[in-house]
Design a protein around this motif. Structure first.
Motif, PDB file in Angstrom:
ATOM      1  N   ALA A 289       0.836  -1.211   0.000  1.00 46.16           N
ATOM      2  CA  ALA A 289       0.000   0.000   0.000  1.00 46.16           C
ATOM      3  C   ALA A 289       0.866   1.255   0.000  1.00 46.16           C
ATOM      4  CB  ALA A 289      -0.948   0.004   1.192  1.00 46.16           C
ATOM      5  N   SER A 290       1.973   1.233   0.721  1.00 47.85           N
ATOM      6  CA  SER A 290       2.894   2.383   0.722  1.00 47.85           C
ATOM      7  C   SER A 290       3.504   2.592  -0.659  1.00 47.85           C
ATOM      8  CB  SER A 290       3.999   2.186   1.757  1.00 47.85           C
ATOM      9  OG  SER A 290       3.459   2.215   3.050  1.00 47.85           O
ATOM     10  N   LEU A 291       3.863   1.503  -1.324  1.00 45.91           N
ATOM     11  CA  LEU A 291       4.392   1.607  -2.694  1.00 45.91           C
ATOM     12  C   LEU A 291       3.344   2.211  -3.624  1.00 45.91           C
ATOM     13  CD1 LEU A 291       6.060  -1.921  -2.989  1.00 45.91           C
ATOM     14  CD2 LEU A 291       7.263   0.276  -2.943  1.00 45.91           C
ATOM     15  N   LEU A 292       2.109   1.735  -3.508  1.00 47.78           N
ATOM     16  CA  LEU A 292       1.034   2.265  -4.345  1.00 47.78           C
ATOM     17  C   LEU A 292       0.788   3.736  -4.057  1.00 47.78           C
ATOM     18  CD1 LEU A 292      -1.224   1.940  -6.407  1.00 47.78           C
ATOM     19  CD2 LEU A 292      -2.673   1.035  -4.567  1.00 47.78           C
TER      20      LEU A 292
ATOM     21  N   GLU B 139       2.899   5.972  -3.000  1.00 40.58           N
ATOM     22  CA  GLU B 139       3.978   6.765  -3.622  1.00 40.58           C
ATOM     23  C   GLU B 139       3.784   6.858  -5.129  1.00 40.58           C
ATOM     24  OE1 GLU B 139       6.264   8.741  -2.187  1.00 40.58           O
ATOM     25  OE2 GLU B 139       5.071   8.207  -0.435  1.00 40.58           O
ATOM     26  N   ALA B 140       3.403   5.757  -5.776  1.00 45.18           N
ATOM     27  CA  ALA B 140       3.173   5.780  -7.223  1.00 45.18           C
ATOM     28  C   ALA B 140       2.055   6.756  -7.581  1.00 45.18           C
ATOM     29  CB  ALA B 140       2.827   4.374  -7.718  1.00 45.18           C
ATOM     30  N   LEU B 141       0.990   6.778  -6.782  1.00 46.31           N
ATOM     31  CA  LEU B 141      -0.155   7.636  -7.077  1.00 46.31           C
ATOM     32  C   LEU B 141       0.149   9.118  -6.895  1.00 46.31           C
ATOM     33  CD1 LEU B 141      -2.916   5.432  -5.461  1.00 46.31           C
ATOM     34  CD2 LEU B 141      -2.554   5.837  -7.910  1.00 46.31           C
ATOM     35  N   LYS B 142       1.223   9.429  -6.195  1.00 46.68           N
ATOM     36  CA  LYS B 142       1.645  10.825  -6.032  1.00 46.68           C
ATOM     37  C   LYS B 142       2.473  11.298  -7.216  1.00 46.68           C
ATOM     38  CE  LYS B 142       1.534  10.362  -1.032  1.00 46.68           C
ATOM     39  NZ  LYS B 142       2.338  10.147   0.166  1.00 46.68           N
TER      40      LYS B 142
ATOM     41  N   ILE C 162      -6.165  -3.759  -2.069  1.00 47.17           N
ATOM     42  CA  ILE C 162      -5.627  -2.464  -1.658  1.00 47.17           C
ATOM     43  C   ILE C 162      -6.210  -1.440  -2.623  1.00 47.17           C
ATOM     44  CG2 ILE C 162      -3.560  -1.058  -1.357  1.00 47.17           C
ATOM     45  CD1 ILE C 162      -2.030  -3.785  -1.007  1.00 47.17           C
ATOM     46  N   TYR C 163      -6.923  -0.470  -2.090  1.00 41.11           N
ATOM     47  CA  TYR C 163      -7.514   0.587  -2.902  1.00 41.11           C
ATOM     48  C   TYR C 163      -6.600   1.805  -2.843  1.00 41.11           C
ATOM     49  CZ  TYR C 163     -11.999  -1.908  -2.914  1.00 41.11           C
ATOM     50  OH  TYR C 163     -12.998  -2.820  -3.094  1.00 41.11           O
ATOM     51  N   GLY C 164      -6.317   2.392  -3.998  1.00 40.76           N
ATOM     52  CA  GLY C 164      -5.507   3.600  -4.060  1.00 40.76           C
ATOM     53  C   GLY C 164      -6.217   4.660  -4.880  1.00 40.76           C
ATOM     54  N   GLN C 165      -6.296   5.864  -4.331  1.00 37.97           N
ATOM     55  CA  GLN C 165      -6.990   6.964  -5.004  1.00 37.97           C
ATOM     56  C   GLN C 165      -6.014   7.694  -5.916  1.00 37.97           C
ATOM     57  OE1 GLN C 165     -10.308   7.274  -4.148  1.00 37.97           O
ATOM     58  NE2 GLN C 165     -10.579   8.725  -5.804  1.00 37.97           N
ATOM     59  N   ALA C 166      -6.319   7.719  -7.217  1.00 35.32           N
ATOM     60  CA  ALA C 166      -5.472   8.426  -8.179  1.00 35.32           C
ATOM     61  C   ALA C 166      -5.970   9.855  -8.405  1.00 35.32           C
ATOM     62  CB  ALA C 166      -5.438   7.672  -9.507  1.00 35.32           C
ATOM     63  N   GLU C 167      -7.269  10.004  -8.598  1.00 33.75           N
ATOM     64  CA  GLU C 167      -7.878  11.322  -8.830  1.00 33.75           C
ATOM     65  C   GLU C 167      -9.269  11.330  -8.220  1.00 33.75           C
ATOM     66  OE1 GLU C 167      -7.846  12.028 -13.052  1.00 33.75           O
ATOM     67  OE2 GLU C 167      -5.668  12.193 -13.126  1.00 33.75           O
ATOM     68  N   GLY C 168      -9.745  12.519  -7.877  1.00 37.66           N
ATOM     69  CA  GLY C 168     -11.069  12.643  -7.281  1.00 37.66           C
ATOM     70  C   GLY C 168     -11.048  12.196  -5.832  1.00 37.66           C
TER      71      GLY C 168
ATOM     72  N   ARG D  81      -8.334  10.476  -0.649  1.00 37.22           N
ATOM     73  CA  ARG D  81      -7.937  11.552  -1.560  1.00 37.22           C
ATOM     74  C   ARG D  81      -6.748  11.088  -2.387  1.00 37.22           C
ATOM     75  NH1 ARG D  81      -9.791  13.843   3.086  1.00 37.22           N
ATOM     76  NH2 ARG D  81     -11.367  15.452   2.809  1.00 37.22           N
ATOM     77  N   PRO D  82      -6.424  11.799  -3.475  1.00 37.57           N
ATOM     78  CA  PRO D  82      -5.308  11.367  -4.312  1.00 37.57           C
ATOM     79  C   PRO D  82      -4.039  11.088  -3.486  1.00 37.57           C
ATOM     80  CG  PRO D  82      -6.509  13.086  -5.425  1.00 37.57           C
ATOM     81  CD  PRO D  82      -7.096  12.982  -4.038  1.00 37.57           C
ATOM     82  N   GLY D  83      -3.473   9.924  -3.747  1.00 33.53           N
ATOM     83  CA  GLY D  83      -2.270   9.485  -3.035  1.00 33.53           C
ATOM     84  C   GLY D  83      -2.567   8.568  -1.866  1.00 33.53           C
ATOM     85  N   ASP D  84      -3.818   8.499  -1.419  1.00 29.94           N
ATOM     86  CA  ASP D  84      -4.170   7.602  -0.311  1.00 29.94           C
ATOM     87  C   ASP D  84      -4.271   6.171  -0.813  1.00 29.94           C
ATOM     88  OD1 ASP D  84      -4.376   9.794   1.360  1.00 29.94           O
ATOM     89  OD2 ASP D  84      -6.580   9.813   1.380  1.00 29.94           O
TER      90      ASP D  84
END
Length: 162
Positions: free
Chosen positions: A29-32, A34-37, A89-95, A119-122
């Motif tokens: 989840a931490s890797l994801l 960071e990627a989403l940021k 693992i859910y990751g927010q990219a936008e919105g 939110r984005p990056g979570d």
């Protein structure tokens, strides 16, 4: 250096091969997160329309999947569900998304505990047995990592107790 889908998949594979436990998934989840940021990563994953569910990567050895989800409008709260024998693992990219978390009261019946705003990056882990539902108050893009292709597993559905 920008994260790519391939580099995220390799990093996830390394972690999960060594530790496919809740602790290892927290590292994924931490890797994801960071990627989403990284705007370049988000542009790569959503370079073409993906719709509500598109597998962007499926690991041939471990079976985990990285998916892209794109919602072009608001969506009310979905049905409470789990992920059967797997995790996600859910990751927010936008919105923005709101993940409602539930507790099991008895067979097929749940009570809502709270909502978690994403939110984005979570990125958040939902391990085996975690019951939740997602709401999108507006357009949203998510990247989700599943322990296995959840379209192929039986998942629990629940009724919310009033």
């Amino acid at each position: 250096m920008s994260m790519t889908l391939d580099s995220l998949a390799r990093s996830c594979k390394n972690v999960l091969a060594a530790d496919d436990t809740p602790a290892g998934r927290t590292r994924v989840a931490s890797l994801l997160s960071e990627a989403l940021k990284d705007p370049a990563f988000v542009r790569e994953v959503f370079a073409r329309p993906v719709g509500e569910r598109k597998i962007a990567y499926e690991d041939a050895d471990l079976g985990f999947c990285i998916l892209a989800h794109e919602y072009d409008h608001a969506r009310g709260e979905g049905e409470p569900h789990d992920h059967g024998p797997s995790w996600a693992i859910y990751g927010q990219a936008e919105g923005v998304s709101v993940m409602s978390v539930f507790e099991l009261l008895g067979p097929g019946r749940v009570r809502k505990l709270h909502g978690e705003v994403m939110r984005p990056g979570d990125a958040r882990v939902y391990n085996e047995g975690a019951i939740h539902a997602i709401t999108h108050p507006g357009p949203a893009r998510l990247v989700r990592i599943e322990g296995q292709d959840l379209a192929k597993v039986r998942r629990g559905k629940y009724e919310v107790a009033v």
